[in-house]
Each structure stands twice: as C-alpha cells, then as structure tokens.
Scaffold this motif. Structure first.
Motif, PDB file in Angstrom:
ATOM      1  N   HIS A   1      77.954  29.142 -48.210  1.00 24.56           N
ATOM      2  CA  HIS A   1      77.532  30.223 -49.103  1.00 24.56           C
ATOM      3  C   HIS A   1      76.046  30.520 -48.982  1.00 24.56           C
ATOM      4  N   GLU A   2      75.324  29.747 -48.171  1.00 23.73           N
ATOM      5  CA  GLU A   2      73.902  29.945 -47.899  1.00 23.73           C
ATOM      6  C   GLU A   2      73.063  30.040 -49.171  1.00 23.73           C
ATOM      7  N   LEU A   3      73.558  29.463 -50.236  1.00 23.67           N
ATOM      8  CA  LEU A   3      72.790  29.293 -51.468  1.00 23.67           C
ATOM      9  C   LEU A   3      72.260  30.603 -52.032  1.00 23.67           C
ATOM     10  N   GLN A   4      73.064  31.646 -51.945  1.00 23.16           N
ATOM     11  CA  GLN A   4      72.701  32.929 -52.534  1.00 23.16           C
ATOM     12  C   GLN A   4      73.552  33.186 -53.769  1.00 23.16           C
ATOM     13  N   PRO A   5      72.975  33.736 -54.830  1.00 22.71           N
ATOM     14  CA  PRO A   5      73.782  34.038 -56.019  1.00 22.71           C
ATOM     15  C   PRO A   5      74.799  35.130 -55.738  1.00 22.71           C
ATOM     16  N   GLN A   6      75.956  35.034 -56.373  1.00 26.05           N
ATOM     17  CA  GLN A   6      76.967  36.070 -56.227  1.00 26.05           C
ATOM     18  C   GLN A   6      76.515  37.333 -56.956  1.00 26.05           C
ATOM     19  N   PRO A   7      76.895  38.505 -56.459  1.00 26.60           N
ATOM     20  CA  PRO A   7      76.524  39.753 -57.149  1.00 26.60           C
ATOM     21  C   PRO A   7      77.027  39.745 -58.595  1.00 26.60           C
ATOM     22  N   HIS A   8      76.221  40.276 -59.486  1.00 23.86           N
ATOM     23  CA  HIS A   8      76.568  40.410 -60.904  1.00 23.86           C
ATOM     24  C   HIS A   8      76.811  39.050 -61.566  1.00 23.86           C
TER      25      HIS A   8
END
Length: 593
Positions: free
Chosen positions: A442-449
């Motif tokens: 997931h490359e440590l990125q927040p999910q949209p919204h």
C-alpha cells in the motif's frame, strides 16, 4: 592534560563490548531503565566527563584534522546529553545535563571566537584535500551566525520560555455558556477540584480547561462555542510571550542589519536552497489551496471518516522487511543478538542499531558515524505491533533516520551532523523514507476520503499557515500579518490577525525557517518521483552517503537543470508531481531542460 588527552582518544573509539552490553540492557528495558541508570550514576559520570573534558579543552588550529580530533569528543558528549534528555528523568539529573550543556556551549564558543579559526578556514579553502572545502563553508557559516554568549543565553531562555508557556495547561478560559454539560468530569479551578453540581455561577464562567483543546472541540456540539473557545485558546499565552518574542525579533533584526541585510528573513533565506524571501513566497503560494473545513471543526469531521486499513504486523516482521529492502542498496546486516544489529554498506562498517520496545516509534542517536574516526550507533524504539497507518509511517521514518545517520560518509563530524544549506539537510533521509515505504504493497499512503487523508491535508495547511506567518513576522517586523493568510487556507474566519504569531512556538525556534520541513518533504518527493527509473544505489550514494560532502544543488541540476528550485515550484503550480507525469526514463542519464 594527560587525562584530557586520554578522554580525547577514548571519544574516538567504539564503545567496548562490555559497556555496549550494559547499554543494550538499559535500552531494551525502555525509559524506566534509563531513569534507573541515571539514578545509579550514569549521568553523574557523564557530567564528570563533560566538566573535565571541556575544562581542559584548548582547541588546536594547526590543521583541520587536529581540530577534528579535539572537537569530536565534545560532539559525542553532546549527543549523549541529548540522548538522556529524551527520557523522563529526575530533576537532579536534568539539572546535571543542563550544566553539561552550558559547559559544552562555552567550549564551542572558545572554538568559534578564536582568532585562529578564520585563518584555518582560509587554509582549508586553499587545499584540494577531500571534504575540506565543504567543512570550511560550514565553519564560516557558524562563524557568521555566532552570537556573544550573553545574547545566545538570552535567546535560548526566551525560546524555552515561549515553548513552556504554549505547552502549559496552567491557563483559564472564560467558557460561560460554552461549558460542557454537567455530566462531564469535575472542573479544576486553581488547585481545588469542584464537582460540576457544586460549581458557583462565577466558576462556570471561568472554568479551567482540564481537557485538551482537541477533546473539547470534539465533545462540544455547538459550532459557535467551538469557534469562540478555539480562538481564545490560540491567544491564551499572548500576554506572556509577546515581550519575549519581541526581544527575539529585535535581536535577530540587529543581527541581520550587522550583516548588511534589510531584515532577518532576507539574511537567513539568501543562504538557503530556497534562495530568497521572494522565492519562498512563490513556493507557499504554489502550495496554497483552501481546505473547506475550519480548524475548530476538524476533530468532528475526522471522527466521521473511516480509517485507512492496514495489515497488523509485529515490530520484528517490520524490521525483517526493512532489512530485506535495504539489501537492494547493498546494505547487509548481522544479528549480534535479537536486539542488536550490525550494518554494513558494501565493505564499510556503518555501525549498530539497538532495538527496544516503546509506546511510540522513534530513533535516538547514541553516537554519530564519522568515516575514519568512529562507527555509528543508534537506538530504534518500536511499538510491539504496527496497527495503523501512522504506526507504519513513524516506524519507517525512524529506521530511515537511523540508517541515514549510520551511512553518512563524511570524514568530519560537521559533515554528517550539520547540513548546508539547512533547508535541504533532511532530503536524503526523506528520499530514503519513500524508498523504504515501497516495500509495502500500500506504500503507506492514506486511502482517499479517509481520516488519515484529512489529517494529512490539515497538517499541510497548518504548516503553510505557520510558514507564511513566520515569513511576514521576520520580513516585515512592524507589520501585522494579513487575515488573508488564514482565509486562503481554511474555512471560517479568524479576524484577529495580530494573534497569529503567538499561537505556535516554531516562530521563535526556527524563525523564518518554519517552512523548512515542508520544503524538504516536497524536494524529497520530487526527486523520488522524478527518478523512479534511475538507479536507487546511485541516488543513495549521492543523497545519503555523500562522501564528498557536496550540497544537493549538483544533483538537482542534473535532474532539472539550472534554477532547479524555480522549476520545481513551476511544476507544483502545474500539478506535475503525480503518477501520470512520472518520466519513464532516468533524468540523471538523459536530461532535457
């Protein structure tokens, strides 16, 4: 002098195995063991070493190597002081560490005020020996920014006092009808705890805020009350810190004028990668978008959103994953035991990482790596399980910081411990964070919204607000920030623009460089995204190891050509740092301006 010479020699050597095992036992047991170690004599011994070393310290300016051999001992003691200060300690231990810091500051002052230092700087600039040119530049920078001890002490005192006032919960807010319902916990006024049912009318109108501001804003259903209490909270310490911040501004302004600059912002920024106050304004404007939520409503909005889902893993699995990822950078490892890892880069011993359990992820420097002088040592404190995106991000940040300090390839302590320009000092470390984060799907990125995405957006806008206020404060000493600074970034209104500068402590500590963390994050992201087709080994060698101790400008020129900061700011305006705009070729090999 014999004792001092012995201490100087010992400061250059790795910690003996027996002492390292004792230190490891302390680290693995966490902060309580460190406090116990302080009580059992570790800090008194450090204080004794500090006093003896600095008392007998007489800098030798015969050569850069001679000066390095003397000053590296002072630097190592300073790192040990900072290490112990990161733990909860008894007052006596804190006083001892403060005494040591003052003693070290006096010794450093003896170096920077010695009339032989400018002569040595000239000699270093005239030699072709590797690393001496950048070292001369750093000594010159420190010399230019050196303040008399009395002024330096006054500045440090004012900064510490401002931090304390803004951290303190010893304040009262007139809540009036905005007090939370009586079913809430007892309200404290002064030193007396009074049940809500027994509060007088006067108490209800002057309640001390025992909950932190975030809790109050989440629990308060009335938006008008949230707005009023938030505004009052921002100016809670203004009366106390305004005189101190004014003294800091006056001192910095005098420093700038003495150096031939119009103001402190011009003086400091012309020596940075950003280059000028005008360039910084362009960067902040390029980054500015309006968050359609007001700060006093952010807690309620966050509570409505779902969290980003991540896999729960143990700290041992995390460390194994990171070590595997580091192997692609030719960093190998060996376990001395389950809490003690030794790292190598190619055929060079980098140093050791000591693992410990902790309630929060963080890196603690024990000894800085300096090629030919000493290997490094770091403590990596990790939560036993990583359960949230924030856990992952802070763990990656901690190990990136540890590896960066171990792998830095400078031959002098200042090469690895002090970066120029200052606003590019952590770019290599932040690039490594991106590289290590890619080890996870997931490359440590927040999910949209998601809650994490909104929190990240809010932190970005808050950083832009504080950077803009700090720039105005130091560039226009007699001006009040424009309310447009707030209005361009957040929903709602905060009309008391005269309160902006008194709501955060970074304005006193970092001065005009408040923008620095955000700028470095953007530069690191730009380099990472623009060079995905390049050799990671080459980038690691140039950004992190950096044996020549060169600045980041040559690498940026390879990627973006001349005036690289201008080009990056233009690309921010154009929204080019997204996946659809990433080059499929390596700009280090095929640059096209």
């Amino acid at each position: 002098m014999a004792l001092a010479a012995s201490q100087k020699r010992n400061a250059l050597l790795p910690i003996p195995t027996s002492k390292c095992l004792k230190l490891l036992a302390v680290l693995c047991c966490g902060g309580l063991a460190t406090t116990a170690a302080a009580n059992n004599g570790a800090i008194p011994l450090l204080l004794n070493q500090c006093l003896n070393y600095s008392t007998d310290f007489h800098p030798d300016f015969s050569s850069a190597i001679a000066l390095e051999r003397q000053t590296i001992g002072l630097q190592n003691i300073g790192d040990q002081v900072n290490y112990y200060r990161s733990f909860p300690l008894p007052n006596a231990a804190r006083e001892a560490l403060l005494q040591c810091q003052l003693t070290l500051a006096d010794a450093v002052d003896r170096v920077l005020t010695n009339p032989q230092l400018p002569q040595l700087i000239v000699q270093m600039r005239q030699t072709d020996s590797p690393g001496l040119g950048p070292l001369a530049q750093k000594y010159q920078y420190l010399l230019t920014h050196q303040l008399p001890l009395e002024q330096k002490a006054g500045l440090s005192t004012a900064q510490a006092s401002i931090r304390q006032h803004l951290k303190s919960d010893n304040f009262q807010l007139l809540l009036g009808d905005c007090a939370l319902p009586s079913s809430e916990p007892a309200i404290t006024t002064g030193s007396v705890s009074t049940p809500a049912s027994e509060q007088t009318a006067d108490n209800k109108h002057k309640q001390r805020l025992v909950r932190n501001i975030a809790s109050y804003l989440i629990q308060q259903p009335d938006e008008h009350c949230r707005y009023e209490v938030w505004r009052r909270y921002q100016s809670r310490a203004k009366a106390s810190i305004k005189p101190m911040l004014s003294r800091i501004l006056q001192q910095r302004q005098q420093q700038a004028i003495s150096a031939g600059a119009n103001n402190y912002a011009d003086f400091l920024l012309r020596q940075q990668l950003i280059g000028s106050t005008e360039q910084l304004s362009k960067f902040l404007n390029a980054m500015t978008t309006k968050l359609p939520i007001s700060p006093w409503n952010i807690g309620i909005e966050l509570a409505k959103l779902p969290s980003t889902k991540v896999n729960v893993i143990s700290s041992s699995v995390f460390v194994t994953t990171m070590l595997s990822r580091l192997q692609s950078l030719e960093i190998s490892h060996e376990y001395i035991n389950e809490h003690w890892i030794r790292l190598w880069h190619k055929h060079r011993l980098l140093g050791e990482i000591l693992l410990s359990d902790a309630p929060q992820n963080r890196h603690l420097l024990i000894r800085r790596s300096v090629i030919g002088q000493q290997s490094g040592q770091s403590q990596l404190a990790l939560k036993s399980q990583l359960k949230t995106l924030w856990d992952y991000q802070t763990a990656v940040s901690a190990i990136s910081e540890a590896v960066t300090q171990l792998a830095s390839g400078g031959r002098y302590y200042l090469d690895n411990g002090f970066a120029l320009p200052q606003d590019a000092g952590r770019v290599g470390e932040l690039w490594l964070e991106h590289f290590l984060s890619a080890a996870f799907s997931h490359e440590l990125q927040p999910q949209p919204h998601s809650r994490e995405q909104l929190a990240e957006d809010y932190r970005l806008h808050l950083a832009l607000f504080q950077a803009s206020v700090a720039l105005t404060f130091y560039q226009q000493p007699d001006a009040t920030p424009s309310p447009e600074i707030y209005a361009s970034l957040f929903a709602g209104r905060w009309p008391e623009a005269e309160d902006y500068a008194y709501s955060f402590n970074a304005i006193a500590d970092a001065g005009p460089l408040v923008y620095e963390p955000l700028w470095q994050q953007i530069i690191a992201l730009a380099i990472y995204q623009t060079t995905t087709a390049c050799s990671a080994n080459q980038l690691f060698d140039e950004l992190v190891v950096n044996e020549d101790s060169s600045g980041i400008e040559p690498l940026m020129e390879k990627i973006w050509g001349t005036n690289a900061p201008d080009r990056i700011i233009a690309q921010i305006h154009q929204g080019q740092f997204v996946a659809d705009h990433l080059p499929s070729w390596c700009p280090l090999e095929h640059f096209t301006p």
